[in-house]
Structures are given as C-alpha cells and as structure tokens.
Design a protein around this motif. Sequence first.
Motif, PDB file in Angstrom:
ATOM      1  N   GLY A 209      62.950  65.318  62.496  1.00 44.07           N
ATOM      2  CA  GLY A 209      61.944  65.724  63.471  1.00 44.07           C
ATOM      3  C   GLY A 209      62.499  66.494  64.647  1.00 44.07           C
ATOM      4  N   PHE A 210      63.618  67.188  64.455  1.00 42.70           N
ATOM      5  CA  PHE A 210      64.243  67.924  65.548  1.00 42.70           C
ATOM      6  C   PHE A 210      63.297  68.939  66.186  1.00 42.70           C
ATOM      7  CE2 PHE A 210      68.709  67.294  63.565  1.00 42.70           C
ATOM      8  CZ  PHE A 210      68.849  66.091  64.221  1.00 42.70           C
ATOM      9  N   ALA A 211      62.428  69.549  65.409  1.00 38.73           N
ATOM     10  CA  ALA A 211      61.517  70.551  65.951  1.00 38.73           C
ATOM     11  C   ALA A 211      60.516  69.938  66.920  1.00 38.73           C
ATOM     12  CB  ALA A 211      60.773  71.263  64.818  1.00 38.73           C
ATOM     13  N   VAL A 212      60.293  68.635  66.816  1.00 41.23           N
ATOM     14  CA  VAL A 212      59.311  67.957  67.663  1.00 41.23           C
ATOM     15  C   VAL A 212      59.978  67.346  68.891  1.00 41.23           C
ATOM     16  CG1 VAL A 212      57.579  66.126  67.777  1.00 41.23           C
ATOM     17  CG2 VAL A 212      57.839  67.482  65.688  1.00 41.23           C
ATOM     18  N   HIS A 213      60.962  66.468  68.684  1.00 42.30           N
ATOM     19  CA  HIS A 213      61.565  65.758  69.822  1.00 42.30           C
ATOM     20  C   HIS A 213      62.819  66.430  70.370  1.00 42.30           C
ATOM     21  CE1 HIS A 213      64.537  64.333  66.955  1.00 42.30           C
ATOM     22  NE2 HIS A 213      63.593  63.753  66.231  1.00 42.30           N
ATOM     23  N   LYS A 214      63.303  67.476  69.709  1.00 38.07           N
ATOM     24  CA  LYS A 214      64.432  68.288  70.175  1.00 38.07           C
ATOM     25  C   LYS A 214      65.714  67.472  70.354  1.00 38.07           C
ATOM     26  CE  LYS A 214      61.608  71.819  70.492  1.00 38.07           C
ATOM     27  NZ  LYS A 214      60.299  71.193  70.277  1.00 38.07           N
ATOM     28  N   GLY A 215      65.854  66.406  69.600  1.00 41.78           N
ATOM     29  CA  GLY A 215      67.089  65.627  69.643  1.00 41.78           C
ATOM     30  C   GLY A 215      67.106  64.507  70.658  1.00 41.78           C
ATOM     31  N   TYR A 216      66.035  64.355  71.436  1.00 45.80           N
ATOM     32  CA  TYR A 216      65.968  63.265  72.402  1.00 45.80           C
ATOM     33  C   TYR A 216      65.581  61.967  71.693  1.00 45.80           C
ATOM     34  CZ  TYR A 216      66.489  66.669  76.113  1.00 45.80           C
ATOM     35  OH  TYR A 216      66.988  67.661  76.929  1.00 45.80           O
ATOM     36  N   VAL A 217      65.818  60.858  72.361  1.00 49.62           N
ATOM     37  CA  VAL A 217      65.575  59.553  71.755  1.00 49.62           C
ATOM     38  C   VAL A 217      64.095  59.211  71.887  1.00 49.62           C
ATOM     39  CG1 VAL A 217      66.190  57.123  71.743  1.00 49.62           C
ATOM     40  CG2 VAL A 217      67.913  58.831  72.320  1.00 49.62           C
ATOM     41  N   THR A 218      63.400  59.232  70.786  1.00 47.57           N
ATOM     42  CA  THR A 218      61.990  58.843  70.709  1.00 47.57           C
ATOM     43  C   THR A 218      61.856  57.801  69.606  1.00 47.57           C
ATOM     44  OG1 THR A 218      61.433  60.515  69.044  1.00 47.57           O
ATOM     45  CG2 THR A 218      61.319  61.188  71.375  1.00 47.57           C
ATOM     46  N   PRO A 219      60.732  57.095  69.533  1.00 48.28           N
ATOM     47  CA  PRO A 219      60.555  56.140  68.435  1.00 48.28           C
ATOM     48  C   PRO A 219      60.712  56.794  67.064  1.00 48.28           C
ATOM     49  CG  PRO A 219      58.917  55.735  70.127  1.00 48.28           C
ATOM     50  CD  PRO A 219      59.627  56.991  70.530  1.00 48.28           C
ATOM     51  N   GLU A 220      60.199  58.018  66.913  1.00 45.71           N
ATOM     52  CA  GLU A 220      60.311  58.714  65.629  1.00 45.71           C
ATOM     53  C   GLU A 220      61.756  59.054  65.308  1.00 45.71           C
ATOM     54  OE1 GLU A 220      56.386  58.885  67.306  1.00 45.71           O
ATOM     55  OE2 GLU A 220      58.307  59.578  68.145  1.00 45.71           O
ATOM     56  N   HIS A 221      62.507  59.455  66.327  1.00 50.88           N
ATOM     57  CA  HIS A 221      63.918  59.782  66.109  1.00 50.88           C
ATOM     58  C   HIS A 221      64.714  58.528  65.773  1.00 50.88           C
ATOM     59  CE1 HIS A 221      67.599  62.290  67.641  1.00 50.88           C
ATOM     60  NE2 HIS A 221      67.673  61.978  66.372  1.00 50.88           N
TER      61      HIS A 221
END
Length: 260
Positions: free
Chosen positions: A178-190
Amino acid sequence: MLTPPRTLLRRDGDIYTLERALHRRGFAVVAGADEAGRGACAGPLVAAAAVLGTGRRGEIPELADSKLLTPAARERVYDAVVARALAYRVVVVEAAEVDARGLHVCNVAALRRALAGLPVPPQYVLTDGFRVDGAGVPGLAVWKGDQVAACVAAASVLAKVTRDRIMVGLDGTYPGYGFAVHKGYVTPEHREALTRLGPCAEHRFSYVNVAAAARAARPVGVEPPTGAGTPGGTVGVARRARRRSTPSVGEDVAMEGGGR
C-alpha cells in the motif's frame, strides 16, 4: 561595534513576512530547507532547498506547508515552484543509507547537501525546526518554518511531492504494502502488510517495527544478512527481497534542481 537593531515582525503577517524582513536587511537570496519522510518506516528520506524571488515575483499561488495542502494542490504548487523559483535542489537518501548512518545524521547531511547544491548561493538560510550547520552563511531555525516562511514551505512541497512520486512507483515494484496510499508511514494497513508479507528491501530495518517483522518473517535456520542491524544484533531481510547497495548521501543518491 554597534549591534544592528532587531527586526520586528507583525504577528498578523503572511507567509512571506519573514523573507521580506530579511530582504530589507540586505539578504537578497534567502534559502529555505525542509525534508519529507522522517517518520516513515519505508522508502527514502527526501530533502529540498528553495530560493524564491523578491517582491511579487517570488509569490507562489496556494503556497503553504505541504502537510496542509491536498495532493492536487501540492502538485500545482510543486509545478509553480519549479517554474518560478530562483533556484531549487532536491536530494534523495535511500532507506539503506538511513539504516547505515542513522536518521538524524542523514537528515542533516541531506539538508546541507541540498543547500550546498543550489545553483544560486544563498546569503541566509531558514530551516524547519532545527539548525543546519555548515552552510557558510547566517541561518535561523524556525519553529513550524514550513508554515511561516515561504521558502521553507516551497522546500517542503518539493520534498513531499518528490517522495510521494517515488512511493507511488515503489507500490508497483512491491505490491501489497500500500505504498501508494500511506507513502511508507506507519498505519494500520501498513502494519498488517508488514505482518503478512514481512518487510521488503525498501523498508528501514533499523526501525523497531520493521526489525520485528523481519525476525518473524525469517525462515527457521536461516541466518540474517549482516549490516542492517539494530543494537544487540542484526535483523533479516524478507524472503522475497534483497536490499541493493546504496552510495553515501555525500555522493547524492539522487539529485535534481534548477535555477533561474
């Protein structure tokens, strides 16, 4: 030797007020520097520096802190900064370099390289949050500088848009994170993707959450590679990924820029 009088700024001034004051004090070329990606656990760290023109020529429509702009507005401002800035420079530091040298060391070095690489040498430097020594000219660290100094805001947009574009590209290379969405930041999806897939070569293995995911993903009996460790031992690279070698930030992993 007489001390020059202090420069007073109006609290109700706009984002160009600080630079106008410096211009009046004789600093015609004021550079701002900022970075994107400090808090991400995947992808590069990107630093940028920008010099805007004086007077109305230096005003960029919609310019603001990159975090306060929509993605579409950031793209418009990015194009305007590239077209109208007196000078700009962008430096990209790969994740492996962040692991090898440490986040803060890479951050300061990248900002310094961006400022040093400006085709128009600055006479004064404004940075966001902390001072960057070694610029060779006077400077000031400004609290929330990307919200109160136009050149810092311009640098923040250059860094943010450059990094977002890189992460969108990495999403195609490493699908599922999901890099295109969260851009590498720490999210639940990441976090879920890290648990499910293990880290890829673009993750920062010196970060605790990535190191834990790497240990969990390593097959039993397989020793991790050396050199990407955390205190107390090394961590493994996910089974599908091997990190490519990365040159030092001093060599400019990637650099782009221009001047007017």
